[in-house]
Write a protein that holds these residues in place. Structure first.
Motif, PDB file in Angstrom:
ATOM      1  N   GLU A 111     -11.991  87.037  78.803  1.00 40.88           N
ATOM      2  CA  GLU A 111     -10.947  86.331  79.555  1.00 40.88           C
ATOM      3  C   GLU A 111     -10.746  84.924  79.021  1.00 40.88           C
ATOM      4  OE1 GLU A 111     -11.763  86.382  83.698  1.00 40.88           O
ATOM      5  OE2 GLU A 111     -11.821  88.579  83.855  1.00 40.88           O
ATOM      6  N   LYS A 112     -11.829  84.301  78.604  1.00 48.63           N
ATOM      7  CA  LYS A 112     -11.761  82.923  78.117  1.00 48.63           C
ATOM      8  C   LYS A 112     -11.224  82.851  76.682  1.00 48.63           C
ATOM      9  CE  LYS A 112     -14.564  78.697  77.942  1.00 48.63           C
ATOM     10  NZ  LYS A 112     -15.918  78.130  78.219  1.00 48.63           N
ATOM     11  N   TYR A 113     -11.497  83.898  75.887  1.00 52.49           N
ATOM     12  CA  TYR A 113     -11.070  83.927  74.483  1.00 52.49           C
ATOM     13  C   TYR A 113     -10.263  85.200  74.239  1.00 52.49           C
ATOM     14  CZ  TYR A 113     -14.662  80.313  74.052  1.00 52.49           C
ATOM     15  OH  TYR A 113     -15.420  79.167  74.212  1.00 52.49           O
ATOM     16  N   PRO A 114      -9.078  85.297  74.795  1.00 50.61           N
ATOM     17  CA  PRO A 114      -8.295  86.545  74.709  1.00 50.61           C
ATOM     18  C   PRO A 114      -7.876  86.927  73.295  1.00 50.61           C
ATOM     19  CG  PRO A 114      -6.966  84.756  75.609  1.00 50.61           C
ATOM     20  CD  PRO A 114      -8.367  84.245  75.554  1.00 50.61           C
ATOM     21  N   ASP A 115      -7.889  85.968  72.375  1.00 48.90           N
ATOM     22  CA  ASP A 115      -7.479  86.267  71.001  1.00 48.90           C
ATOM     23  C   ASP A 115      -8.623  86.788  70.135  1.00 48.90           C
ATOM     24  OD1 ASP A 115      -4.892  85.447  71.574  1.00 48.90           O
ATOM     25  OD2 ASP A 115      -5.300  83.365  71.010  1.00 48.90           O
ATOM     26  N   ARG A 116      -9.802  86.789  70.668  1.00 50.69           N
ATOM     27  CA  ARG A 116     -10.971  87.246  69.912  1.00 50.69           C
ATOM     28  C   ARG A 116     -11.294  88.696  70.275  1.00 50.69           C
ATOM     29  NH1 ARG A 116     -10.342  83.886  67.002  1.00 50.69           N
ATOM     30  NH2 ARG A 116     -10.597  85.713  65.693  1.00 50.69           N
ATOM     31  N   THR A 117     -11.842  89.426  69.302  1.00 49.25           N
ATOM     32  CA  THR A 117     -12.339  90.778  69.548  1.00 49.25           C
ATOM     33  C   THR A 117     -13.824  90.694  69.854  1.00 49.25           C
ATOM     34  OG1 THR A 117     -10.702  91.753  68.057  1.00 49.25           O
ATOM     35  CG2 THR A 117     -12.652  93.077  68.565  1.00 49.25           C
ATOM     36  N   ILE A 118     -14.220  91.215  71.017  1.00 46.61           N
ATOM     37  CA  ILE A 118     -15.607  91.129  71.469  1.00 46.61           C
ATOM     38  C   ILE A 118     -16.045  92.533  71.878  1.00 46.61           C
ATOM     39  CG2 ILE A 118     -17.209  90.004  73.036  1.00 46.61           C
ATOM     40  CD1 ILE A 118     -15.039  87.858  73.524  1.00 46.61           C
ATOM     41  N   LEU A 119     -16.979  93.109  71.122  1.00 48.09           N
ATOM     42  CA  LEU A 119     -17.374  94.500  71.326  1.00 48.09           C
ATOM     43  C   LEU A 119     -18.874  94.610  71.573  1.00 48.09           C
ATOM     44  CD1 LEU A 119     -15.360  96.070  68.360  1.00 48.09           C
ATOM     45  CD2 LEU A 119     -14.663  95.941  70.766  1.00 48.09           C
ATOM     46  N   CYS A 120     -19.241  95.537  72.448  1.00 45.80           N
ATOM     47  CA  CYS A 120     -20.646  95.785  72.762  1.00 45.80           C
ATOM     48  C   CYS A 120     -20.907  97.280  72.637  1.00 45.80           C
ATOM     49  CB  CYS A 120     -20.959  95.300  74.173  1.00 45.80           C
ATOM     50  SG  CYS A 120     -22.641  95.643  74.738  1.00 45.80           S
ATOM     51  N   VAL A 121     -21.919  97.658  71.854  1.00 49.77           N
ATOM     52  CA  VAL A 121     -22.248  99.066  71.644  1.00 49.77           C
ATOM     53  C   VAL A 121     -23.679  99.325  72.099  1.00 49.77           C
ATOM     54  CG1 VAL A 121     -22.528 100.923  69.955  1.00 49.77           C
ATOM     55  CG2 VAL A 121     -20.678  99.262  69.677  1.00 49.77           C
ATOM     56  N   ASP A 122     -23.851 100.344  72.915  1.00 51.75           N
ATOM     57  CA  ASP A 122     -25.169 100.825  73.291  1.00 51.75           C
ATOM     58  C   ASP A 122     -25.721 101.617  72.109  1.00 51.75           C
ATOM     59  OD1 ASP A 122     -27.390 102.037  74.389  1.00 51.75           O
ATOM     60  OD2 ASP A 122     -26.352 102.849  76.138  1.00 51.75           O
ATOM     61  N   THR A 123     -26.761 101.108  71.459  1.00 57.83           N
ATOM     62  CA  THR A 123     -27.268 101.783  70.261  1.00 57.83           C
ATOM     63  C   THR A 123     -27.990 103.085  70.594  1.00 57.83           C
ATOM     64  OG1 THR A 123     -29.416 100.638  70.289  1.00 57.83           O
ATOM     65  CG2 THR A 123     -27.590  99.579  69.070  1.00 57.83           C
ATOM     66  N   LEU A 124     -28.473 103.227  71.833  1.00 57.12           N
ATOM     67  CA  LEU A 124     -29.318 104.365  72.215  1.00 57.12           C
ATOM     68  C   LEU A 124     -30.577 104.428  71.345  1.00 57.12           C
ATOM     69  CD1 LEU A 124     -26.610 107.117  72.845  1.00 57.12           C
ATOM     70  CD2 LEU A 124     -27.742 105.651  74.541  1.00 57.12           C
ATOM     71  N   CYS A 125     -30.942 103.289  70.770  1.00 58.59           N
ATOM     72  CA  CYS A 125     -32.103 103.180  69.894  1.00 58.59           C
ATOM     73  C   CYS A 125     -33.003 102.044  70.375  1.00 58.59           C
ATOM     74  CB  CYS A 125     -31.682 102.904  68.446  1.00 58.59           C
ATOM     75  SG  CYS A 125     -30.737 104.222  67.662  1.00 58.59           S
ATOM     76  N   ALA A 126     -34.233 102.055  69.882  1.00 58.28           N
ATOM     77  CA  ALA A 126     -35.196 101.031  70.278  1.00 58.28           C
ATOM     78  C   ALA A 126     -36.063 100.635  69.095  1.00 58.28           C
ATOM     79  CB  ALA A 126     -36.077 101.549  71.410  1.00 58.28           C
ATOM     80  N   SER A 127     -36.582  99.418  69.157  1.00 62.40           N
ATOM     81  CA  SER A 127     -37.509  98.912  68.157  1.00 62.40           C
ATOM     82  C   SER A 127     -36.938  99.105  66.748  1.00 62.40           C
ATOM     83  CB  SER A 127     -38.877  99.577  68.318  1.00 62.40           C
ATOM     84  OG  SER A 127     -39.846  98.976  67.485  1.00 62.40           O
ATOM     85  N   LEU A 128     -37.749  99.633  65.835  1.00 59.42           N
ATOM     86  CA  LEU A 128     -37.303  99.785  64.452  1.00 59.42           C
ATOM     87  C   LEU A 128     -36.138 100.751  64.305  1.00 59.42           C
ATOM     88  CD1 LEU A 128     -40.281  99.821  61.928  1.00 59.42           C
ATOM     89  CD2 LEU A 128     -38.323  98.291  62.019  1.00 59.42           C
ATOM     90  N   GLY A 129     -36.003 101.688  65.260  1.00 58.16           N
ATOM     91  CA  GLY A 129     -34.824 102.562  65.216  1.00 58.16           C
ATOM     92  C   GLY A 129     -33.559 101.754  65.385  1.00 58.16           C
TER      93      GLY A 129
END
Length: 290
Positions: A111-129
């Motif tokens: 909302e604060k930076y509407p011109d920026r692309t901001i993405l979040c991905v659940d890796t479903l991985c942990a530690s070294l994975g």
């Protein structure tokens, strides 16, 4: 094409050697409580891997906590202010609610930076994975993938990161509620070194119960033989929780059985080590039998 920053969290256990000649990845620290004190683990943190395992060996149990939205904001906002987009690759939702805090922060920043692309991905991985997945994502960023193309690539390939690891002691699994007290007593008496993996939902699961270190390593190698797909990537990661001799045995076995493997090594840090304890051995590869 706008530039973008890949970010991840300290759970990923990325070693400096894994990121040689790759774009910089921002690593967000996480808190660990051990010995009655709260530490920050990650870049510029105040807890080393060596100190953490030494405290565990003297009878201290550790707990971890989610990254809060304010911490996320302190890392993400300067990046957005500099004109970069963000692709955050997060610790699996199957083991932590951290991703909820991340999404809360990122939605506010959108909302604060509407011109920026901001993405979040659940890796479903942990530690070294998680670290191996981040490494390959950075490699593709270097190859010119756009942020949206890379997001899609991560989602498409995250299930191909195969985590197989063993633990040496039951104490920390019991303390974290991963096994019952009765199972811990029996497992310790029988010298069981449980083989665990991260399943398709990103959760920790027990696959089998070999007895002794030698059989545990054999079980890890058997899983890799069944499912490794070097056409995806030849990278194979070996991690350990203050167990260099065990890691050396595992590495030698992998080199003999899989001479084409491109092996990287790293410490298993306090975020996962809080639950697995000293002596943990991890074998991570790209394949088809997650």
């Amino acid at each position: 094409m706008s530039s973008y920053q890949i970010s991840t969290d300290a759970t990923a256990d990325l070693s400096s050697g894994m990121m040689t000649q790759l774009p910089s990845v921002e690593i967000i620290p996480m808190n660990v409580e051990i010995g009655g004190r709260i530490y920050a683990y990650g870049p510029q943190g105040d807890l080393s891997v060596q100190a953490f395992y030494q405290m565990q060996k003297t009878g201290n149990y550790a707990t971890t906590s989610q990254i809060n939205p304010d911490t996320y904001r302190s890392y993400f906002e300067p990046c957005l202010q500099s004109g970069k987009d963000i692709l955050y690759l997060c610790f699996t939702s199957g083991m932590s609610g951290t991703i909820q805090s991340a999404r809360l922060c990122l939605n506010e920043l959108k909302e604060k930076y509407p011109d920026r692309t901001i993405l979040c991905v659940d890796t479903l991985c942990a530690s070294l994975g998680e670290g191996v997945l981040v490494q390959e994502a950075a490699r593709r960023q270097a190859e010119g993938f756009s942020i949206l193309k890379l997001q899609n690539w991560v989602v498409e390939h995250r299930q191909q990161v195969c985590h197989w690891f063993t633990v040496d002691v039951f104490d920390h699994l019991k303390h974290g509620g991963r096994v019952s007290s009765a199972a811990a007593v029996v497992g310790t008496a029988l010298q069981i070194k449980p083989l665990l993996h991260v399943d398709q939902e990103g959760k920790l699961a027990v696959a089998e119960k070999p007895r002794g270190r030698k059989q545990a390593i054999h079980a890890q190698l058997a899983r890799m033989e069944q499912g490794w797909d070097p056409q995806i990537s030849k990278t194979v990661a070996i991690g350990h929780g203050d167990c260099p001799d065990g890691a050396r045995q595992l590495e030698e076995s992998v080199r003999r059985q899989f001479p084409d493997a491109e092996i990287v090594k790293a410490d298993i840090g306090p975020i996962i080590g809080a639950h697995t304890g000293p002596g943990m051995l991890a074998l991570i590869y790209w394949g088809v039998n997650r």
